[in-house]
Design a protein around this motif. Structure first.
Motif, PDB file in Angstrom:
ATOM      1  N   ALA A 224       0.822  -1.205   0.000  1.00 28.39           N
ATOM      2  CA  ALA A 224       0.000   0.000   0.000  1.00 28.39           C
ATOM      3  C   ALA A 224       0.857   1.256   0.000  1.00 28.39           C
ATOM      4  O   ALA A 224       0.578   2.216  -0.739  1.00 28.39           O
ATOM      5  N   VAL A 225       1.901   1.265   0.815  1.00 28.20           N
ATOM      6  CA  VAL A 225       2.797   2.425   0.865  1.00 28.20           C
ATOM      7  C   VAL A 225       3.539   2.588  -0.459  1.00 28.20           C
ATOM      8  O   VAL A 225       3.718   3.697  -0.962  1.00 28.20           O
ATOM      9  N   ALA A 226       3.947   1.458  -1.050  1.00 28.41           N
ATOM     10  CA  ALA A 226       4.638   1.512  -2.345  1.00 28.41           C
ATOM     11  C   ALA A 226       3.738   2.119  -3.416  1.00 28.41           C
ATOM     12  O   ALA A 226       4.200   2.856  -4.298  1.00 28.41           O
ATOM     13  N   ARG A 227       2.465   1.824  -3.350  1.00 23.22           N
ATOM     14  CA  ARG A 227       1.517   2.380  -4.319  1.00 23.22           C
ATOM     15  C   ARG A 227       1.346   3.889  -4.100  1.00 23.22           C
ATOM     16  O   ARG A 227       1.217   4.651  -5.063  1.00 23.22           O
ATOM     17  N   LEU A 228       1.369   4.318  -2.857  1.00 27.99           N
ATOM     18  CA  LEU A 228       1.228   5.743  -2.554  1.00 27.99           C
ATOM     19  C   LEU A 228       2.435   6.546  -3.019  1.00 27.99           C
ATOM     20  O   LEU A 228       2.300   7.702  -3.429  1.00 27.99           O
ATOM     21  N   TYR A 229       3.612   5.930  -2.923  1.00 25.57           N
ATOM     22  CA  TYR A 229       4.853   6.661  -3.226  1.00 25.57           C
ATOM     23  C   TYR A 229       5.678   5.897  -4.261  1.00 25.57           C
ATOM     24  O   TYR A 229       6.733   5.332  -3.949  1.00 25.57           O
ATOM     25  N   PRO A 230       5.222   5.869  -5.500  1.00 27.46           N
ATOM     26  CA  PRO A 230       5.939   5.105  -6.532  1.00 27.46           C
ATOM     27  C   PRO A 230       7.315   5.684  -6.860  1.00 27.46           C
ATOM     28  O   PRO A 230       8.190   4.960  -7.341  1.00 27.46           O
ATOM     29  N   ASP A 231       7.521   6.972  -6.626  1.00 18.79           N
ATOM     30  CA  ASP A 231       8.797   7.610  -6.939  1.00 18.79           C
ATOM     31  C   ASP A 231       9.637   7.851  -5.690  1.00 18.79           C
ATOM     32  O   ASP A 231      10.482   8.761  -5.661  1.00 18.79           O
ATOM     33  N   ARG A 232       9.414   7.047  -4.671  1.00 23.52           N
ATOM     34  CA  ARG A 232      10.099   7.243  -3.390  1.00 23.52           C
ATOM     35  C   ARG A 232      11.611   7.083  -3.522  1.00 23.52           C
ATOM     36  O   ARG A 232      12.106   6.330  -4.370  1.00 23.52           O
ATOM     37  N   GLU A 233      12.320   7.778  -2.655  1.00 25.74           N
ATOM     38  CA  GLU A 233      13.764   7.592  -2.532  1.00 25.74           C
ATOM     39  C   GLU A 233      14.093   6.778  -1.285  1.00 25.74           C
ATOM     40  O   GLU A 233      14.998   5.945  -1.303  1.00 25.74           O
ATOM     41  N   ASP A 234      13.362   7.033  -0.204  1.00 25.87           N
ATOM     42  CA  ASP A 234      13.576   6.256   1.016  1.00 25.87           C
ATOM     43  C   ASP A 234      12.942   4.872   0.881  1.00 25.87           C
ATOM     44  O   ASP A 234      12.003   4.675   0.117  1.00 25.87           O
ATOM     45  N   VAL A 235      13.453   3.929   1.664  1.00 23.75           N
ATOM     46  CA  VAL A 235      12.950   2.559   1.598  1.00 23.75           C
ATOM     47  C   VAL A 235      11.641   2.452   2.376  1.00 23.75           C
ATOM     48  O   VAL A 235      11.262   3.345   3.136  1.00 23.75           O
ATOM     49  N   ILE A 236      10.938   1.346   2.169  1.00 23.50           N
ATOM     50  CA  ILE A 236       9.755   1.007   2.959  1.00 23.50           C
ATOM     51  C   ILE A 236      10.158  -0.115   3.902  1.00 23.50           C
ATOM     52  O   ILE A 236      10.563  -1.190   3.470  1.00 23.50           O
ATOM     53  N   ARG A 237      10.069   0.159   5.187  1.00 26.39           N
ATOM     54  CA  ARG A 237      10.483  -0.838   6.181  1.00 26.39           C
ATOM     55  C   ARG A 237       9.435  -0.908   7.287  1.00 26.39           C
ATOM     56  O   ARG A 237       9.053   0.098   7.862  1.00 26.39           O
ATOM     57  N   VAL A 238       8.969  -2.132   7.542  1.00 23.78           N
ATOM     58  CA  VAL A 238       7.968  -2.384   8.581  1.00 23.78           C
ATOM     59  C   VAL A 238       8.593  -3.274   9.644  1.00 23.78           C
ATOM     60  O   VAL A 238       9.403  -4.159   9.332  1.00 23.78           O
TER      61      VAL A 238
END
Length: 423
Positions: A224-238
């Motif tokens: 869900a977070v990846a979909r919100l921020y497709p152009d992210r620079e920071d990683v997604i970590r849970v």
């Protein structure tokens, strides 16, 4: 005899009026609460947990101690409860309250964690339901008044364990922070979104996709977070909350013994089917829950508590915990906490709803997962009111054919703990 504190230091000094380190368990019963039965159940339950019947005292060098507290544990007719560690709570760090068919237990997260709180609730429900409904409730797995309480339940394994590995110094890249990424700095209304999912259906989905409840929720949130921020620079970590008792070999310990497993949604995963992604997440969990790795996490937490105890002033200790909170904001976007299936036995026949609330770390999200009465209940605990992340998560459920019920949206209210430094 007074008992010195150890593992309690960090959660105690992390507590503040705006985010108290309290576990609040809310149980909606089938019928109106009987106050006499509740008084009987609380009094009987607390005889089984003498290490929770304590009052906080100051010892030498501003070291904190527990003293036995034989005052009654307070029960109030309200949904707000009382301030813990105050005159209103008879100086206990645990209290109960009720209104209509809701029962609430509040307990300091420094006193115990979700695993320990479930034990108390399991005992309470046994006595309450037995008395209220004149029912023969199974006592399988229930700690009962009159039990022999072993020393393992009293001892703090984090303090006693000396053969611990040297904790690593991980250099993790910054993760997306849910507040700053969505520009929600001015949205400070702490809110809880409650989602219910049928247990059998969700477990079927997990089996079909090589998942488990907590890792699948972590994966769906990451997607869900990846979909919100497709152009992210920071990683997604849970982070997955981890019960450290198994690695310590002390399953009956009552203290707050929670570590964490980091699950990173790497770019290489994004185009994989969900089954393969779930397998990757489970692999990360397996690697980090090897006993040596869990004990390294214990060693790190032990070092923090030792550092806090070495300081003489509350101000020094608060500065350390505030710095740690800031670090947490940089390394995790959300925490998923799942104690496991509640196992309240026949008492579940009389339960209509079950919630677990507590404060998340800093500006991150906390998803508390409960499995009671044939349902998974997800409490999205947020330091803001925006439904942005909840809606994105619900979209993931929908697209994967997972039926859900958004039951309610409420202001997140937890009672304060009256610590001298938190005034």
């Amino acid at each position: 005899m007074n008992r010195a504190l150890f593992s309690e230091y960090r959660p105690m000094y992390s507590s503040a009026r705006e985010h108290p380190t309290v576990i609040r368990i809310r149980i909606r019963m089938r019928d109106l609460v009987d106050p006499d039965c509740m008084r009987y159940a609380v009094d009987t339950t607390m005889t089984r947990y003498p290490y929770f019947c304590v009052e906080l005292k100051t010892g030498e060098g501003n070291r904190w101690e527990y003293a036995d507290n034989d005052r009654p544990v307070v029960i109030t007719h309200s949904l707000s409860g009382v301030e813990l560690n105050s005159e209103a709570s008879n100086y206990h760090l645990i209290s109960f309250s009720y209104q209509d068919n809701w029962i609430i237990m509040d307990v300091s997260h420094a006193l115990t964690d979700g695993t320990g709180a479930y034990e108390v609730v399991r005992t309470f429900l046994y006595y309450y339901c037995s008395q209220r409904y004149h029912a023969a409730i199974s006592d399988d797995g229930v700690r009962l008044a009159g039990d022999v309480i072993t020393q393992e339940e009293w001892d703090d394994p984090m303090e006693k364990e000396t053969d611990l590995p040297t904790p690593p110094r991980p250099d993790m890249p910054a993760t997306i922070n849910p507040v700053t990424a969505a520009h929600l700095e001015d949205d400070t209304e702490r809110t809880v979104y409650n989602i219910s999912i049928d247990e059998k259906e969700f477990m079927r989905f997990n089996i079909e996709n090589d998942g488990s409840p907590a890792t699948m929720i972590a994966l769906l949130f990451s997607r869900a977070v990846a979909r919100l921020y497709p152009d992210r620079e920071d990683v997604i970590r849970v982070t997955l909350a981890l019960n450290q008792r198994g690695a310590l070999g002390t399953p009956r310990a009552h203290q707050s013994l929670v570590g964490g497993v980091f699950l990173e949604y790497k770019d290489a995963l994004k185009d994989w089917p969900i089954e393969r992604q779930a397998t990757a997440y489970r692999g990360m969990v397996f690697a980090q829950t090897i006993r040596e790795n869990v004990l390294a996490g214990v060693a790190s937490m032990k070092g923090i508590n030792q550092m806090l105890m070495s300081k003489e002033s509350d101000q020094e200790r608060l500065a350390i915990t505030n710095a740690i909170s800031g670090m947490t904001d940089r390394v995790t976007s959300a925490t998923i906490s799942y104690v496991g299936k509640a196992g309240f036995q026949d008492s579940e026949d009389y339960i209509r709803d079950f919630r677990l609330w507590t404060s998340g770390a800093g500006k991150t999200l906390l998803i508390e997962v409960s499995a009671v009465g044939g349902r998974f209940t997800l409490d999205f605990l947020q330091p803001f009111s925006s439904p942005l992340y909840v809606n994105a998560f619900l979209k993931e459920l929908e697209e994967n054919g997972i039926k859900y019920d958004l039951q309610d949206v409420m202001k997140l209210e937890l009672p304060n703990i009256r610590y001298p430094w938190a005034e």
